[in-house]
Design an enzyme around this catalytic site. Sequence first.
Site, short mmCIF file in Angstrom:
data_model
loop_
_atom_site.label_atom_id
_atom_site.label_comp_id
_atom_site.label_asym_id
_atom_site.label_seq_id
_atom_site.Cartn_x
_atom_site.Cartn_y
_atom_site.Cartn_z
N LEU A 40 0.88 -1.16 0.00
CA LEU A 40 0.00 0.00 0.00
C LEU A 40 0.92 1.21 0.00
O LEU A 40 1.86 1.26 0.80
CB LEU A 40 -0.87 0.04 1.25
CG LEU A 40 -2.08 -0.86 1.33
CD1 LEU A 40 -2.73 -0.77 2.71
CD2 LEU A 40 -3.09 -0.52 0.26
N ASP A 41 0.67 2.17 -0.88
CA ASP A 41 1.55 3.34 -0.88
C ASP A 41 1.35 4.12 0.42
O ASP A 41 0.39 3.89 1.16
CB ASP A 41 1.37 4.20 -2.13
CG ASP A 41 -0.02 4.80 -2.27
OD1 ASP A 41 -0.57 5.28 -1.27
OD2 ASP A 41 -0.54 4.81 -3.39
N SER A 42 2.25 5.02 0.71
CA SER A 42 2.20 5.72 2.00
C SER A 42 0.94 6.56 2.16
O SER A 42 0.49 6.79 3.28
CB SER A 42 3.45 6.57 2.20
OG SER A 42 3.51 7.59 1.23
N SER A 44 -2.00 5.64 1.21
CA SER A 44 -3.13 4.73 1.36
C SER A 44 -3.07 4.11 2.75
O SER A 44 -2.02 4.03 3.37
CB SER A 44 -3.10 3.64 0.29
OG SER A 44 -3.18 4.22 -0.99
N ARG A 140 -0.43 2.09 -7.72
CA ARG A 140 -1.40 3.20 -7.68
C ARG A 140 -2.60 2.98 -8.60
O ARG A 140 -3.19 3.92 -9.11
CB ARG A 140 -0.68 4.52 -7.97
CG ARG A 140 0.41 4.81 -6.94
CD ARG A 140 1.11 6.12 -7.13
NE ARG A 140 0.29 7.27 -6.80
CZ ARG A 140 0.08 7.75 -5.57
NH1 ARG A 140 0.59 7.15 -4.53
NH2 ARG A 140 -0.65 8.82 -5.39
#
Length: 189
Positions: A40-42, A44, A140
């Site tokens: 999960l990107d930062s 999210s 993403r």
Amino acid sequence: MRLLALNKPFGTICQFSPHETRASLADWVKVPGVYPAGRLDSDSEGLLLLTDDGTLQARIAEPRHKLVKRYWAQVEGAVDVAALQKLARGVDLGDYVTRPCQATYVDAHGSLWTRTPPIRYRAAIPTTWIELSITEGKNRQVRRMTAAVGFPTLRLVRVGIGALDVFSLGLQPGESIDLRANAPWDGVA
């Protein structure tokens, strides 16, 4: 074999190595030898699974296994049915076309925790919560999908992976649970 579920807080990077300006998984998970099964990107937040089993990690993360991941996205604007249908059919993102998915409206009020910091609020621009259930999980992807149909994502929360969801696990941001000891976990892979 270890299998943990973490409700990854907003702003946390999906690695155990320390970072100069952001929290990392090491700030929340104290179990040695586990690694994220997917990312999960930062920006999210939400459900992240961690394991020490490479085979299970691949079954969770790799798109060829078609494990459903459910996301709640708060998007800018009033999403119409036509946009949901475009998302469901698959979206051309330029470098690839997403697989068909499920796209529906969702009422997130009262279900989600408060994000720190909160999203920007603009009185003249409405927001809509939608749920996307996808089987890919490319970099993403959900953010790119919603932007491609005209509704940029403001907040993104992964609420489910396979049969697991962050609500039934009762996890608040930063909390984790050992799934083998505390909950049924077969539905993950």
